[in-house]
Design a protein around this motif. Structure first.
Motif, PDB file in Angstrom:
ATOM      1  N   LEU B 315      41.119  28.581  41.909  1.00 26.54           N
ATOM      2  CA  LEU B 315      40.895  30.168  41.722  1.00 26.54           C
ATOM      3  C   LEU B 315      42.300  30.768  41.950  1.00 26.54           C
ATOM      4  O   LEU B 315      42.193  32.063  41.333  1.00 26.54           O
ATOM      5  CB  LEU B 315      39.919  30.525  42.830  1.00 26.54           C
ATOM      6  CG  LEU B 315      38.553  29.804  42.984  1.00 26.54           C
ATOM      7  CD1 LEU B 315      37.848  30.300  44.086  1.00 26.54           C
ATOM      8  CD2 LEU B 315      37.757  30.441  41.488  1.00 26.54           C
ATOM      9  N   VAL B 316      43.104  30.105  42.214  1.00 25.66           N
ATOM     10  CA  VAL B 316      44.457  30.974  42.190  1.00 25.66           C
ATOM     11  C   VAL B 316      44.868  31.399  40.681  1.00 25.66           C
ATOM     12  O   VAL B 316      45.176  32.443  40.568  1.00 25.66           O
ATOM     13  CB  VAL B 316      45.394  30.431  43.206  1.00 25.66           C
ATOM     14  CG1 VAL B 316      46.684  30.953  42.996  1.00 25.66           C
ATOM     15  CG2 VAL B 316      44.989  30.076  44.648  1.00 25.66           C
ATOM     16  N   PRO B 317      45.267  30.469  40.024  1.00 21.53           N
ATOM     17  CA  PRO B 317      45.742  31.085  38.692  1.00 21.53           C
ATOM     18  C   PRO B 317      44.392  31.499  37.879  1.00 21.53           C
ATOM     19  O   PRO B 317      44.545  32.113  37.072  1.00 21.53           O
ATOM     20  CB  PRO B 317      45.853  29.537  37.975  1.00 21.53           C
ATOM     21  CG  PRO B 317      45.268  28.379  38.786  1.00 21.53           C
ATOM     22  CD  PRO B 317      45.100  28.873  40.242  1.00 21.53           C
ATOM     23  N   LEU B 318      43.558  31.351  38.189  1.00 19.97           N
ATOM     24  CA  LEU B 318      42.012  31.837  37.342  1.00 19.97           C
ATOM     25  C   LEU B 318      42.079  33.403  37.915  1.00 19.97           C
ATOM     26  O   LEU B 318      42.167  34.267  36.887  1.00 19.97           O
ATOM     27  CB  LEU B 318      40.827  31.241  37.839  1.00 19.97           C
ATOM     28  CG  LEU B 318      39.539  31.991  37.136  1.00 19.97           C
ATOM     29  CD1 LEU B 318      39.696  31.569  35.683  1.00 19.97           C
ATOM     30  CD2 LEU B 318      38.400  31.721  38.082  1.00 19.97           C
ATOM     31  N   LEU B 319      42.224  33.699  39.054  1.00 21.88           N
ATOM     32  CA  LEU B 319      41.988  35.254  39.440  1.00 21.88           C
ATOM     33  C   LEU B 319      43.520  35.810  39.155  1.00 21.88           C
ATOM     34  O   LEU B 319      43.581  37.359  38.985  1.00 21.88           O
ATOM     35  CB  LEU B 319      41.738  35.185  40.889  1.00 21.88           C
ATOM     36  CG  LEU B 319      40.272  34.772  41.409  1.00 21.88           C
ATOM     37  CD1 LEU B 319      40.117  34.971  42.746  1.00 21.88           C
ATOM     38  CD2 LEU B 319      39.377  35.685  40.481  1.00 21.88           C
ATOM     39  N   SER B 320      44.630  35.203  39.593  1.00 19.62           N
ATOM     40  CA  SER B 320      46.037  35.987  39.355  1.00 19.62           C
ATOM     41  C   SER B 320      46.546  36.075  38.084  1.00 19.62           C
ATOM     42  O   SER B 320      47.109  36.865  37.496  1.00 19.62           O
ATOM     43  CB  SER B 320      46.810  35.435  40.548  1.00 19.62           C
ATOM     44  OG  SER B 320      47.104  34.098  40.329  1.00 19.62           O
ATOM     45  N   LEU B 321      46.219  34.898  37.215  1.00 22.75           N
ATOM     46  CA  LEU B 321      46.914  34.890  36.058  1.00 22.75           C
ATOM     47  C   LEU B 321      45.759  34.848  34.659  1.00 22.75           C
ATOM     48  O   LEU B 321      46.224  34.952  33.552  1.00 22.75           O
ATOM     49  CB  LEU B 321      47.717  33.622  35.742  1.00 22.75           C
ATOM     50  CG  LEU B 321      49.042  33.210  36.915  1.00 22.75           C
ATOM     51  CD1 LEU B 321      49.363  31.860  36.709  1.00 22.75           C
ATOM     52  CD2 LEU B 321      49.866  34.180  36.352  1.00 22.75           C
ATOM     53  N   LEU B 323      43.982  32.136  34.089  1.00 21.99           N
ATOM     54  CA  LEU B 323      44.449  30.922  33.309  1.00 21.99           C
ATOM     55  C   LEU B 323      43.572  29.787  34.075  1.00 21.99           C
ATOM     56  O   LEU B 323      43.649  29.254  35.455  1.00 21.99           O
ATOM     57  CB  LEU B 323      45.690  30.356  33.913  1.00 21.99           C
ATOM     58  CG  LEU B 323      46.384  29.377  33.047  1.00 21.99           C
ATOM     59  CD1 LEU B 323      46.869  29.668  31.667  1.00 21.99           C
ATOM     60  CD2 LEU B 323      47.880  28.815  33.725  1.00 21.99           C
ATOM     61  N   PRO B 324      42.377  29.477  33.330  1.00 24.53           N
ATOM     62  CA  PRO B 324      41.632  28.329  33.836  1.00 24.53           C
ATOM     63  C   PRO B 324      42.146  27.124  33.777  1.00 24.53           C
ATOM     64  O   PRO B 324      42.703  26.571  32.743  1.00 24.53           O
ATOM     65  CB  PRO B 324      40.106  28.491  33.304  1.00 24.53           C
ATOM     66  CG  PRO B 324      40.733  29.187  31.901  1.00 24.53           C
ATOM     67  CD  PRO B 324      41.974  29.812  32.081  1.00 24.53           C
ATOM     68  N   LEU B 333      35.753  31.918  34.126  1.00 29.60           N
ATOM     69  CA  LEU B 333      36.470  33.121  33.181  1.00 29.60           C
ATOM     70  C   LEU B 333      35.518  33.835  32.403  1.00 29.60           C
ATOM     71  O   LEU B 333      35.569  35.011  32.029  1.00 29.60           O
ATOM     72  CB  LEU B 333      37.550  32.441  32.753  1.00 29.60           C
ATOM     73  CG  LEU B 333      38.487  33.431  31.756  1.00 29.60           C
ATOM     74  CD1 LEU B 333      39.274  34.599  32.443  1.00 29.60           C
ATOM     75  CD2 LEU B 333      39.626  32.458  31.109  1.00 29.60           C
ATOM     76  N   ALA B 334      34.731  33.055  31.788  1.00 26.09           N
ATOM     77  CA  ALA B 334      33.854  33.328  30.683  1.00 26.09           C
ATOM     78  C   ALA B 334      32.906  34.491  31.359  1.00 26.09           C
ATOM     79  O   ALA B 334      32.398  35.441  30.759  1.00 26.09           O
ATOM     80  CB  ALA B 334      32.685  32.304  30.074  1.00 26.09           C
ATOM     81  N   GLY B 340      33.243  42.436  30.788  1.00 26.95           N
ATOM     82  CA  GLY B 340      34.313  43.147  30.454  1.00 26.95           C
ATOM     83  C   GLY B 340      35.398  43.198  31.081  1.00 26.95           C
ATOM     84  O   GLY B 340      36.480  43.926  31.393  1.00 26.95           O
ATOM     85  N   LEU B 341      35.593  42.016  32.189  1.00 25.20           N
ATOM     86  CA  LEU B 341      36.645  42.086  33.057  1.00 25.20           C
ATOM     87  C   LEU B 341      37.764  40.817  32.817  1.00 25.20           C
ATOM     88  O   LEU B 341      36.999  39.812  32.077  1.00 25.20           O
ATOM     89  CB  LEU B 341      36.220  41.809  34.511  1.00 25.20           C
ATOM     90  CG  LEU B 341      35.140  42.702  35.039  1.00 25.20           C
ATOM     91  CD1 LEU B 341      34.636  42.226  36.328  1.00 25.20           C
ATOM     92  CD2 LEU B 341      36.055  43.873  35.453  1.00 25.20           C
TER      93      LEU B 341
END
Lengths: 171, 545
Positions: B315-321, B323-324, B333-334, B340-341
């Motif tokens: 979740l770190v790269p997913l939320l902050s970058l 990047l899944p 991410l989808a 719309g986020l």
């Protein structure tokens, strides 16, 4: 230990299906490159328009497809995916697959005229039967109950609209 | 201190009765669906995506947090009691966990998995709450070219790590990228690859692709080779964890967490690698080495902790970058995109309330899972007894429902079937599904960043390698591709064998040996001796096609 008798047949067999899959991928990549040329680029577009990335992706697919085809041709074989309910020793059961696909196609055609609930009951019952559910009593009961509960939960509890065709007035 | 304040606000949001209920429903559904055989965490999240369609974003993501962790928990129950891991990250759990269950210590195995997951999940969530904001600070300095490099690295590692062969991973990735291109180009409004079908102008919905490739593909694949004798389900026996079990478990939990979280944050394919590393480590450090392979509790405790810590790390790269790095993260991410986020540095500044409510509910979800799983394991097991025809009919029904609710259009169902057939061939020819999902979802984002970078440089491609950061990332990408190839080439020349060399000590029979190829790469990274799934499949099975 690894190169013992059972593995000697590995190299002699080329998996034609796999080879075809690799070639299809490469072919789609090439087709994509060709088709990209028909994407219109507006005069106002800056340096990189809508064509650039498709060229990259199409090119990558063509190269990977070729790479895989060569690997397969030289005897590389894949591991079919294992799963809880899979028996990899069996031959492909085309009959079940055909019945499942048939149920799916019928579902696509019937969902608008019949509505969600009725078509889903047919779909659920059809797929369960195709997969080997044969006891009439449990087949009929689950076929009626499971889609009904699903429909009620989604439309009434979650507030998601599902068109119900011929039953629209009833439920 | 700022972040602690934000986190407390997040708890305030997550602890309202309504949101607690959504967290609870999420945990319950996630576990229940995750327990079902054949369904891994990614498919769990994809199947349950439509359930949240009618909810406001905050509630939806609180529910997703529960589904995400619940799916992880559910998977371990299946692997311990059925010896059939639903996903690569549970392979190791099945290894020792199933032997423990067979030896009458199933209750202890389930307990150490549940408590280990709780410990690891909690520590890793704390780490997430502190690391993610730091990454955001760094991410602000990244330009579009750096993002392109990050995504290239993510693409290649996902393709290389998730699956048995790099080229098949790349093949799957390019299929995903191609599907992602279908539809109207967001920047110029030009239709691309729509084949003249108007419904394709909006692109292929992510839910349809994910559910088609995962759920329908799996159902067709199972249908083609349905096991007619049911897999052996081992009843839960034993009294739970004894004093010595606790003593043997707590260190592996912490070590597993320490391995899992950092690996999760890297674009290295999520939880697979750390679980294997953790198993190898516990095996080396254990005082009961002789028990490994016969049901050593350390071999369950460590990898399960690593698995859950990595789930939080992802979740770190997913939320902050944005990047899944795993299929599950790609589907999350989808889910963000549905509202719309766009996850990334801006998410933390623009939607901080939502992000912190999500993180807070990860803590809450963890507690709920611990409370649910210890007493309810027996009920979850009943789900494993659902007759297979009804199980897969139900999976198909839900897959169709999820795709249908997107647009209420039969065209989506036809697409779903087509993608299911594609998913069938993916499985049959050993192409991993996960890279396709990541390519599909990350591809459009990568294109956007690429064009932004090239617009800044006015078409000069050298901007792509203009920063030290991007050069570093491309070097790493090259290494990921080249090292395994070189390794294989050197081994091939030695034993003149076409397929990748199996590990040297681990396999004692041709059966295990053949099986081991699936995980050879991972084994090599961990240590020789880690065997793969213990289902025995004779080497000649490929003739059956």
């Amino acid at each position: 230990m690894s190169e013992s008798a059972p593995t000697t047949t590995w190299r002699q067999q080329i998996s034609w299906g796999e080879l075809a899959a690799a070639l299809v991928l490469g072919g789609v990549g090439v087709a994509m490159i060709v088709d990209t040329r028909s994407i219109r680029v507006l005069a106002t577009a800056n340096a990189v328009g809508p064509r650039f990335f498709p060229y990259v992706v199409g090119g990558a697919a063509a190269i990977v497809g070729l790479w895989l085809a060569v690997a397969v041709f030289r005897g590389d074989r894949a591991e079919p995916e294992a799963s809880e309910d899979i028996d990899l020793e069996q031959k492909t059961d085309w009959r079940t697959l055909a019945m499942l696909t048939g149920a799916f196609v019928a579902y696509i055609l019937l969902i608008t005229p019949l509505g969600y609930l009725l078509s889903t009951m047919l779909f659920f019952g059809g797929t369960a039967f195709a997969l080997g559910a044969r006891r009439p009593r449990s087949l009929i009961i689950t076929t009626l109950v499971v889609p009904f509960i699903t429909f009620m939960v989604f439309t009434r509890l979650l507030g998601i609209y599902l068109p119900n065709g011929v039953l629209q007035a009833v439920i | 201190m700022d972040n602690v304040g934000f986190l407390l606000d997040g708890f305030a949001t997550a602890l309202t009765p309504t949101n607690l209920m959504f967290a609870f429903i999420g945990v319950l559904l996630g576990t229940a669906v995750g327990v079902l055989p054949g369904i891994g965490p990614a498919m769990t999240v994809a199947l349950l995506l439509p359930v949240t369609f009618s909810l406001p974003p905050t509630s939806a993501f609180i529910m997703f947090a529960g589904i995400y962790y619940g799916g992880m928990y559910g998977g371990s129950t299946t692997s311990i009691l059925l010896n059939t891991p639903g996903e690569a990250a549970s392979i190791v759990t099945a290894l020792e966990g199933n032997r423990m269950a067979k030896a009458g210590r199933g209750a202890a195995a389930l307990a150490t998995a549940a408590i280990g997951s709780f410990v690891a999940g909690t520590i890793a969530t704390i780490a997430l709450s502190f690391v993610a904001p730091q990454v955001v600070k760094l991410a602000v300095a990244l330009g579009p070219a750096d993002y392109v490099a990050l995504m290239v690295l993510a693409f290649v590692t996902v393709a290389a790590v998730l699956g048995s062969s790099i080229v098949r991973g790349l093949a799957s990735l390019s299929v995903g990228l191609m599907i992602g291109l279908i539809g109207i180009d967001a920047q110029t409004g030009q239709a691309r690859f729509t084949l003249g079908i108007p419904q394709l102008l909006d692109g292929v919905d992510v839910v349809v692709v994910a559910v088609g490739l995962f759920a329908v593909g799996e159902a067709l694949w199972v249908a083609s080779r349905l096991r007619h004798t049911a897999a052996e389900l081992i009843p839960i026996r034993g009294k739970g964890m004894t004093r010595s079990d606790w003593q043997r478990s707590w260190k592996p939990w912490l070590r597993g967490t320490a391995l899992g979280f950092p690996f999760g944050t890297l674009p290295a394919g999520g939880a697979e690698v750390p679980t294997f590393l953790s198993y190898a480590l516990e095996r080396r450090l254990s005082k009961h080495k002789d028990e490994f392979g016969k049901g050593a509790i350390e071999g369950v405790a460590g990898p399960e902790a690593a698995n859950n810590a990595a789930a939080a790390g992802v979740l770190v790269p997913l939320l902050s970058l944005g990047l899944p790095t795993s299929a599950t993260a790609a589907i999350l991410l989808a889910a963000f995109q549905q509202y719309g986020l766009q996850p990334g540095p801006q998410l933390f500044s623009n939607n901080s309330a939502l992000v912190w409510a999500l993180i807070a509910s990860l803590y809450i979800g963890n507690f709920m899972l611990l409370a649910l799983n210890l007493p309810l394991a027996g009920i979850w097991v009943k789900l494993l007894r659902i007759p297979r025809p009804y199980l897969y009919a139900g999976i198909l029904m839900f897959a169709a429902l999820g795709s249908y609710t997107v647009n209420l259009s039969p065209v989506d169902l036809a697409l779903l079937l087509a993608l299911g057939v594609l998913g069938y061939f993916f499985r049959r020819y050993g192409w991993p599904v996960a890279p396709a999902i990541v390519g599909l979802i990350l591809g459009p984002v990568a294109e956007q960043q690429l064009r932004r970078a090239l617009a800044i440089s006015q078409g000069d491609t050298s901007i792509l390698v203009s920063s030290a950061f991007s050069i570093l990332l491309y070097t790493a990408t090259a290494l990921v591709l080249i090292v395994p190839l070189v390794y294989r080439l050197t081994h091939r020349s030695r034993d003149d064998e076409v397929r990748p060399a199996p590990d040297e000590q681990g396999s004692s029979s041709p059966l295990d040996d053949d099986n081991a190829t699936k995980t050879t790469e991972l084994n090599e990274m961990a240590e020789p001796g880690v065997q793969s799934t213990s289902r025995s499949v004779p080497p000649d099975r490929k003739d059956s096609e």
